[in-house]
Write an enzyme that holds these catalytic residues in place. Structure first.
Site, PDB file in Angstrom:
ATOM      1  N   TYR A 211      -2.812   8.050   6.301  1.00 34.77           N
ATOM      2  CA  TYR A 211      -2.811   8.000   4.654  1.00 34.77           C
ATOM      3  C   TYR A 211      -4.190   8.089   4.338  1.00 34.77           C
ATOM      4  CZ  TYR A 211      -1.216   6.648   0.144  1.00 34.77           C
ATOM      5  OH  TYR A 211      -1.210   6.334  -1.210  1.00 34.77           O
TER       6      TYR A 211
ATOM      7  N   ALA B  85      -7.117   8.777   5.512  1.00 36.00           N
ATOM      8  CA  ALA B  85      -7.747   9.965   5.724  1.00 36.00           C
ATOM      9  C   ALA B  85      -7.453  11.089   4.502  1.00 36.00           C
ATOM     10  CB  ALA B  85      -7.661  10.602   6.997  1.00 36.00           C
TER      11      ALA B  85
ATOM     12  N   ASP C 196       5.084  -1.746  -7.608  1.00 38.81           N
ATOM     13  CA  ASP C 196       6.373  -2.394  -7.190  1.00 38.81           C
ATOM     14  C   ASP C 196       7.611  -1.394  -7.304  1.00 38.81           C
ATOM     15  OD1 ASP C 196       6.490  -1.935  -9.943  1.00 38.81           O
ATOM     16  OD2 ASP C 196       7.162  -3.702 -10.612  1.00 38.81           O
TER      17      ASP C 196
END
Length: 206
Positions: free
Chosen positions: A97, A99, A133
């Site tokens: 992720y 990268a 959230d």
């Protein structure tokens, strides 16, 4: 005013099926906000997971940008690119992720310079967001991170405000800007801080 918001996996499929000759016609804003998770059954450091996340979180951005750029150039419009803190500050257990998000910073940072030297009046706003959230996100990091999630609507408002004002960068929450600066200035304290945010034992077992 015409705004095209592309988010989630729908944006990935749209990038595949948007014909190269399609003209969005007077597009003012292109908002790119894609999110892909590791495919089920893959390890976080696997080539399969990395290839998937690069396709969703980087290559689809590039493809959609190349298709929309002529229209944005005509309208002197804006590109709003939603990225992540993990695209600026590497951390544990997020290599594929991270990268993909680092690639966004390199590509759009270079594109901004190219447009500038060619006197093309298209603004690029890079949005660096932290943990939000959302229920799916909270479930995915439950017991792994100690970071407090920020309210999603407030993050969305920060993105909208940044795009509307053609700001070069947006950081939400604001403290993320400090973390990004610390990466170059004080690498050892930054590494200590990142380590405090994670429950390493739980993450390694996930």
């Amino acid at each position: 005013m015409k705004v095209l918001l592309l988010t989630g996996l729908g944006a990935l499929f749209f990038s595949y099926y948007w014909d190269d000759n399609f003209d969005p016609g007077g597009l003012d804003y292109l908002v790119l906000n894609h999110l892909g998770a590791n495919p089920a059954g893959t390890r976080s450091g696997s080539v399969q997971a990395t290839r998937w996340l690069m396709q969703v979180n980087f290559l689809s951005y590039v493809q959609l940008t190349s298709l929309a750029l002529p229209s944005l150039t005509d309208s002197k419009g804006s590109l709003v690119v939603v990225s992540s803190l993990l695209g600026h500050v590497p951390t544990s257990f997020s290599s594929p992720y991270s990268a993909a998000k680092f690639a966004l910073d390199g590509f759009f940072g270079s594109l901004r310079r190219e447009l500038d030297v060619q006197d093309v009046n298209v603004a690029i706003t890079m949005c660096v967001l932290g943990l939000r959230d959302r229920a799916s996100t909270a479930e995915g990091v439950r017991g792994i991170t100690r970071a407090k999630a920020a309210p999603g609507p407030k993050a969305a408002l920060a993105v909208i405000r940044g795009g509307a004002t053609r700001a070069p960068g947006v950081f939400y929450p604001w403290r993320l800007h400090l973390l990004c600066l610390l990466r170059g200035w004080l690498p050892h304290p930054r590494a200590w801080f990142v380590r405090q945010e994670f429950n390493v034992t739980a993450a390694a077992a996930a």
